[in-house]
Write a protein that holds these residues in place. Structure first.
Motif, mmCIF file in Angstrom:
data_model
loop_
_atom_site.group_PDB
_atom_site.id
_atom_site.type_symbol
_atom_site.label_atom_id
_atom_site.label_comp_id
_atom_site.label_asym_id
_atom_site.label_seq_id
_atom_site.Cartn_x
_atom_site.Cartn_y
_atom_site.Cartn_z
ATOM 1 N N THR A 177 -0.883 -0.619 5.745
ATOM 2 C CA THR A 177 -1.221 0.072 7.083
ATOM 3 C C THR A 177 -2.780 0.437 6.891
ATOM 4 O O THR A 177 -2.957 1.505 6.610
ATOM 5 C CB THR A 177 -0.742 1.619 7.107
ATOM 6 O OG1 THR A 177 -0.494 1.926 5.836
ATOM 7 C CG2 THR A 177 0.924 1.429 7.236
ATOM 8 N N LEU A 178 -3.567 -0.643 7.105
ATOM 9 C CA LEU A 178 -4.808 -0.874 6.755
ATOM 10 C C LEU A 178 -5.923 -0.213 7.467
ATOM 11 O O LEU A 178 -6.814 0.556 7.026
ATOM 12 C CB LEU A 178 -5.176 -2.086 5.810
ATOM 13 C CG LEU A 178 -6.341 -1.942 4.948
ATOM 14 C CD1 LEU A 178 -5.919 -1.155 3.658
ATOM 15 C CD2 LEU A 178 -6.693 -3.575 4.551
ATOM 16 N N TRP A 200 5.493 2.111 12.201
ATOM 17 C CA TRP A 200 6.065 3.110 12.982
ATOM 18 C C TRP A 200 5.674 3.227 14.257
ATOM 19 O O TRP A 200 4.707 2.634 14.782
ATOM 20 C CB TRP A 200 5.927 4.559 11.975
ATOM 21 C CG TRP A 200 4.293 4.837 12.368
ATOM 22 C CD1 TRP A 200 4.103 5.995 13.222
ATOM 23 C CD2 TRP A 200 3.199 4.694 11.896
ATOM 24 N NE1 TRP A 200 2.574 6.134 13.359
ATOM 25 C CE2 TRP A 200 2.327 5.629 12.175
ATOM 26 C CE3 TRP A 200 2.868 4.016 10.446
ATOM 27 C CZ2 TRP A 200 0.807 5.849 11.757
ATOM 28 C CZ3 TRP A 200 1.618 4.079 10.052
ATOM 29 C CH2 TRP A 200 0.717 4.832 10.886
ATOM 30 N N ASP A 243 -2.571 10.318 3.764
ATOM 31 C CA ASP A 243 -3.956 10.022 3.865
ATOM 32 C C ASP A 243 -4.720 10.938 4.705
ATOM 33 O O ASP A 243 -4.634 10.720 6.068
ATOM 34 C CB ASP A 243 -4.183 8.529 4.396
ATOM 35 C CG ASP A 243 -5.490 7.988 4.678
ATOM 36 O OD1 ASP A 243 -6.361 8.640 3.896
ATOM 37 O OD2 ASP A 243 -5.646 6.800 5.307
ATOM 38 N N LYS A 245 0.778 -1.247 -0.026
ATOM 39 C CA LYS A 245 0.060 -0.079 -0.049
ATOM 40 C C LYS A 245 0.840 1.274 0.039
ATOM 41 O O LYS A 245 1.665 1.513 0.913
ATOM 42 C CB LYS A 245 -0.893 0.050 1.300
ATOM 43 C CG LYS A 245 -1.713 1.245 1.223
ATOM 44 C CD LYS A 245 -2.872 1.313 2.652
ATOM 45 C CE LYS A 245 -3.217 2.756 2.897
ATOM 46 N NZ LYS A 245 -4.267 2.622 4.142
ATOM 47 N N ASN A 293 -17.133 5.177 2.846
ATOM 48 C CA ASN A 293 -16.192 6.180 3.457
ATOM 49 C C ASN A 293 -14.938 6.119 2.551
ATOM 50 O O ASN A 293 -14.063 5.275 2.447
ATOM 51 C CB ASN A 293 -16.023 5.321 4.854
ATOM 52 C CG ASN A 293 -15.141 6.209 5.766
ATOM 53 O OD1 ASN A 293 -14.316 6.974 5.454
ATOM 54 N ND2 ASN A 293 -15.577 6.230 7.016
ATOM 55 N N GLU A 300 -9.597 3.797 1.921
ATOM 56 C CA GLU A 300 -9.114 4.028 0.508
ATOM 57 C C GLU A 300 -7.905 3.023 0.259
ATOM 58 O O GLU A 300 -7.865 2.788 -0.929
ATOM 59 C CB GLU A 300 -8.288 5.396 0.373
ATOM 60 C CG GLU A 300 -7.078 5.635 0.989
ATOM 61 C CD GLU A 300 -6.880 5.362 2.344
ATOM 62 O OE1 GLU A 300 -7.830 5.446 3.205
ATOM 63 O OE2 GLU A 300 -5.780 5.055 2.738
ATOM 64 N N ILE A 353 -16.728 -0.729 3.328
ATOM 65 C CA ILE A 353 -16.715 -0.652 4.767
ATOM 66 C C ILE A 353 -17.736 -1.548 5.423
ATOM 67 O O ILE A 353 -18.573 -1.804 4.844
ATOM 68 C CB ILE A 353 -16.668 0.649 5.524
ATOM 69 C CG1 ILE A 353 -18.098 1.312 5.071
ATOM 70 C CG2 ILE A 353 -15.544 1.449 5.473
ATOM 71 C CD1 ILE A 353 -18.442 2.632 6.000
ATOM 72 N N ASP A 390 -12.268 7.525 3.629
ATOM 73 C CA ASP A 390 -10.927 7.075 4.389
ATOM 74 C C ASP A 390 -10.570 5.512 4.397
ATOM 75 O O ASP A 390 -9.587 5.314 4.690
ATOM 76 C CB ASP A 390 -11.371 7.511 6.006
ATOM 77 C CG ASP A 390 -10.111 7.758 6.737
ATOM 78 O OD1 ASP A 390 -8.879 7.706 5.986
ATOM 79 O OD2 ASP A 390 -10.067 7.743 8.004
ATOM 80 N N GLY A 432 -7.026 1.127 11.504
ATOM 81 C CA GLY A 432 -6.932 1.533 12.938
ATOM 82 C C GLY A 432 -7.138 0.597 14.053
ATOM 83 O O GLY A 432 -6.847 0.618 14.919
ATOM 84 N N ASP A 483 1.333 6.255 5.527
ATOM 85 C CA ASP A 483 0.450 5.527 5.020
ATOM 86 C C ASP A 483 1.168 4.757 3.635
ATOM 87 O O ASP A 483 0.323 3.971 2.933
ATOM 88 C CB ASP A 483 -0.870 6.176 4.704
ATOM 89 C CG ASP A 483 -1.965 5.117 4.893
ATOM 90 O OD1 ASP A 483 -1.910 4.152 5.359
ATOM 91 O OD2 ASP A 483 -3.168 5.672 4.351
ATOM 92 N N LYS A 522 -9.872 12.956 8.019
ATOM 93 C CA LYS A 522 -9.762 12.588 9.391
ATOM 94 C C LYS A 522 -9.831 13.921 10.268
ATOM 95 O O LYS A 522 -9.548 14.954 10.037
ATOM 96 C CB LYS A 522 -8.119 12.155 9.335
ATOM 97 C CG LYS A 522 -8.213 10.662 8.708
ATOM 98 C CD LYS A 522 -6.807 10.206 8.783
ATOM 99 C CE LYS A 522 -6.672 8.774 8.067
ATOM 100 N NZ LYS A 522 -7.378 7.703 8.844
HETATM 101 N N1 BES Z 1 -4.369 4.540 6.938
HETATM 102 C C1 BES Z 1 -5.726 4.231 7.561
HETATM 103 C C2 BES Z 1 -5.392 3.340 8.673
HETATM 104 C C3 BES Z 1 -4.536 3.838 9.769
HETATM 105 C C4 BES Z 1 -5.154 4.557 10.877
HETATM 106 C C5 BES Z 1 -3.350 3.165 10.229
HETATM 107 C C6 BES Z 1 -4.321 4.977 11.873
HETATM 108 C C7 BES Z 1 -2.656 3.601 11.380
HETATM 109 C C8 BES Z 1 -3.191 4.326 12.112
HETATM 110 C C9 BES Z 1 -6.690 3.591 6.773
HETATM 111 O O1 BES Z 1 -6.406 4.134 5.395
HETATM 112 C C10 BES Z 1 -8.012 4.307 7.233
HETATM 113 O O2 BES Z 1 -7.963 5.248 7.513
HETATM 114 N N2 BES Z 1 -8.860 3.136 7.789
HETATM 115 C C11 BES Z 1 -9.996 3.474 8.299
HETATM 116 C C12 BES Z 1 -11.096 2.440 7.854
HETATM 117 C C13 BES Z 1 -12.479 2.833 8.286
HETATM 118 C C14 BES Z 1 -13.004 3.989 7.745
HETATM 119 C C15 BES Z 1 -13.343 1.718 7.781
HETATM 120 C C16 BES Z 1 -9.832 3.305 9.935
HETATM 121 O O3 BES Z 1 -8.976 2.427 10.343
HETATM 122 O O4 BES Z 1 -10.547 3.955 10.710
#
Ligand code: BES
Ligand code: MN
Ligand code: ZN
Length: 496
Positions: free
Chosen positions: A377-378, A471, A273, A268, A348, A352, A438, A350, A380, A291, A280
């Motif tokens: 880094t998919l 990280w 992001d 990825k 959503n 992505e 999602i 986010d 949270g 990301d 966000k």
């Molecule tokens: N890149 C983020 C995931 C992420 C968030 C990694 C914080 C490390 C720390 C990913 O693109 C994302 O935003 N995922 C969302 C998915 C949700 C909208 C279903 C998330 O995890 O909040």
């Protein structure tokens, strides 16, 4: 850093510093014992006086030890001798390098690679030690106008093996460790560079530069127009809000015969992001420059494979985009057709990562892969589930999952498996498209993997969610270089 492998007695080493172990409580390691014998019990006297218990984390620097040619002797506390496991060993090596770096020694001979650890041989100990040494001295200061200079920086570390017999193996392990360490450094540097430098175009240029230096590597970069022709509507929906054009970068390494199916690594590469229109919150948003750590780990792994010239075929596929809100960005509810033909309702913007990975995974079919492993880094949710110690692992093929789990154990770059059961799939139902992007609050890491699994039906596939491990945040913020070590161990194991 220069590394070297040697055997021989500590009292014979002409060096700035000899490093040896002391165990709890007040017990000398064989190398420390040898120094004690030539120095008229200098060490045991100190220890009896109470200067050193041998506890973990303790160290003591000695000068002018009688009978020694070396300028200094550094005693490193290792805790109970019988209790040294993988993790303790890593900490001991890191402590020794950090302590040494403050002494002004330009080089050293380090006997800690002779510690005994259950189930680990000399090759393992040296491979690990080289990586840990490089890791603990890493700094990302290329964007500081004044660099923090070590007063007298460490230049060369010699690790020891007990006898000459182990030298050839030791040297091979050192070379492996160094190649992995170089790969990790590349990964950390790319990841730490901010998004105004590290754009999709920048990543493409890095790949081309890597290929220029190595004839076994070919790089191709697809532009947005090419991706449009291939029908990558899902990937392009993420980059459409950004002024930075998307790139699809492919790195092909051929180290084995043509008929050998390649290991395909998909990383990825979201260079920043923001979340897009599903913006966000501001808190720690700077960290979303990380990301693209999946992409960076594919770079690092392939660079290490190239450096070692391993007899395998490996392909890296990197979808690189920036996720921005703008007048041209995706709105929640928009529906796109992916390269596979499946349609996706973007509830959503986010979420992505899965939107770019699904097209990259479909694209990977053309390489006729042995396995496809994506690194991202998919979610949270993965940080909530596993914290910063374990990478999340999900797979449609259990033998592949087991191989990755054991590569993680061996390298110390561990993963933990989560279920990819059919029951979770229905969370992705959409009333208007083949699927939504999602799956609700529950099991966010699993439903993200469920989404990807729908594009990986034609081959063995595994997904590594490195959201928690790529990280670290806080005062020592920075990329870790994970999971390059795990992937390298996995690739080594395939060549055996
Ligand atoms: N890149 C983020 C995931 C992420 C968030 C990694 C914080 C490390 C720390 C990913 O693109 C994302 O935003 N995922 C969302 C998915 C949700 C909208 C279903 C998330 O995890 O909040
Ligand atoms: Mn996101
Ligand atoms: Zn993301």
């Amino acid at each position: 850093m220069d590394f070297n492998i040697k055997s021989g007695n500590p009292e014979k080493q002409r060096t700035a510093c000899v490093i040896v172990a002391v165990f709890e409580s007040r017990r000398l390691s064989p190398a420390a014992k040898a120094i004690d014998d030539v120095s008229d019990k200098h060490l045991s006297n100190l220890i009896r006086r109470g200067d050193m218990e041998g506890n973990k984390g303790q160290y003591l620097l000695l000068h002018n030890v009688p009978g020694m040619i070396a300028d200094r002797v550094l005693l490193i506390g290792c805790g109970k001798e019988r209790e040294i496991d993988d993790l303790t060993y890593r900490k001991i090596i890191a402590n020794s390098i950090r302590a040494l770096n403050t002494t002004g020694s330009l080089e050293c001979v380090n006997y800690l690679t002779e510690l005994s650890i259950k189930g680990r041989d000399h090759s393992w100990k040296i491979r690990q030690a080289v990586q840990i040494a490089e890791h603990s001295l890493y700094q990302f200061d290329e964007l500081k106008s004044k660099k923090k200079k070590d007063r007298r920086p460490l230049r060369k570390i010699t690790f020891t093996v007990p006898t000459r017999k182990e030298l050839p193996q030791g040297e091979a392990a050192m070379n492996e460790g160094r190649a992995i360490a170089n790969g990790i450094k590349l990964t950390r540097d790319l990841a730490n560079r901010p998004s105004n430098i590290c754009t999709p175009a920048y990543l493409a240029k890095q790949a081309q530069d890597l290929a220029k230096k190595n004839r076994s590597l070919t790089v191709t970069v697809l532009e947005e127009a090419d991706m449009k022709k291939l029908g990558m509507g899902s990937l392009l929906s993420v980059s459409q809000g950004s002024v930075e054009p998307a790139k699809l970068i492919t790195l092909e390494y051929k180290g084995s015969k043509k008929s050998q199916k390649p290991i395909v690594l998909v990383g990825k590469g979201v260079t920043f992001d923001t979340g897009g229109i599903s913006l966000k919150p501001g808190q720690a948003m700077d960290e979303m420059k990380y990301d693209m750590c999946g992409a960076a780990s594919v770079f690092g792994t392939i660079a290490a494979v190239v450096e070692l010239g391993l007899p395998v075929n490996v392909v890296g596929v990197i979808p690189a985009v920036e996720n921005m809100p703008s007048g041209t960005a995706t709105n929640p509810g928009d529906i796109f057709t992916s390269m596979s033909g499946k349609t996706i309702e973007v509830l959503n913007t986010d979420a992505e990562g899965r939107l770019i990975l699904c097209d990259a995974i479909t694209y990977s079919e053309r390489f006729n892969p042995e396995v496809v492993i994506d690194i991202a880094t998919l979610t949270g949710a993965c940080v909530i589930a596993l914290g910063k110690h374990a990478t999340g692992l999900l797979s449609n093929h259990n033998p592949l999952a087991r191989d990755l789990l054991s590569a993680g154990e061996e390298s110390g770059d561990r993963a933990w498996q989560l279920p990819l059961w059919d029951e979770y799939q229905e969370q992705l139902n959409s009333p208007f498209a083949d699927m939504a992007n999602i799956g609700g609050r529950e099991a966010g890491t699993v439903t993200a993997a469920c989404f990807l699994s729908r594009f990986a039906e034609k081959y063995h596939w595994a997904h590594l969610d490195i959201a928690g491990t790529a990280w670290i945040s806080g005062a020592n913020k920075g990329a870790t270089g994970r999971p390059v070590s795990l992937l390298m161990q996995y690739i080594f194991n395939q060549t055996k």
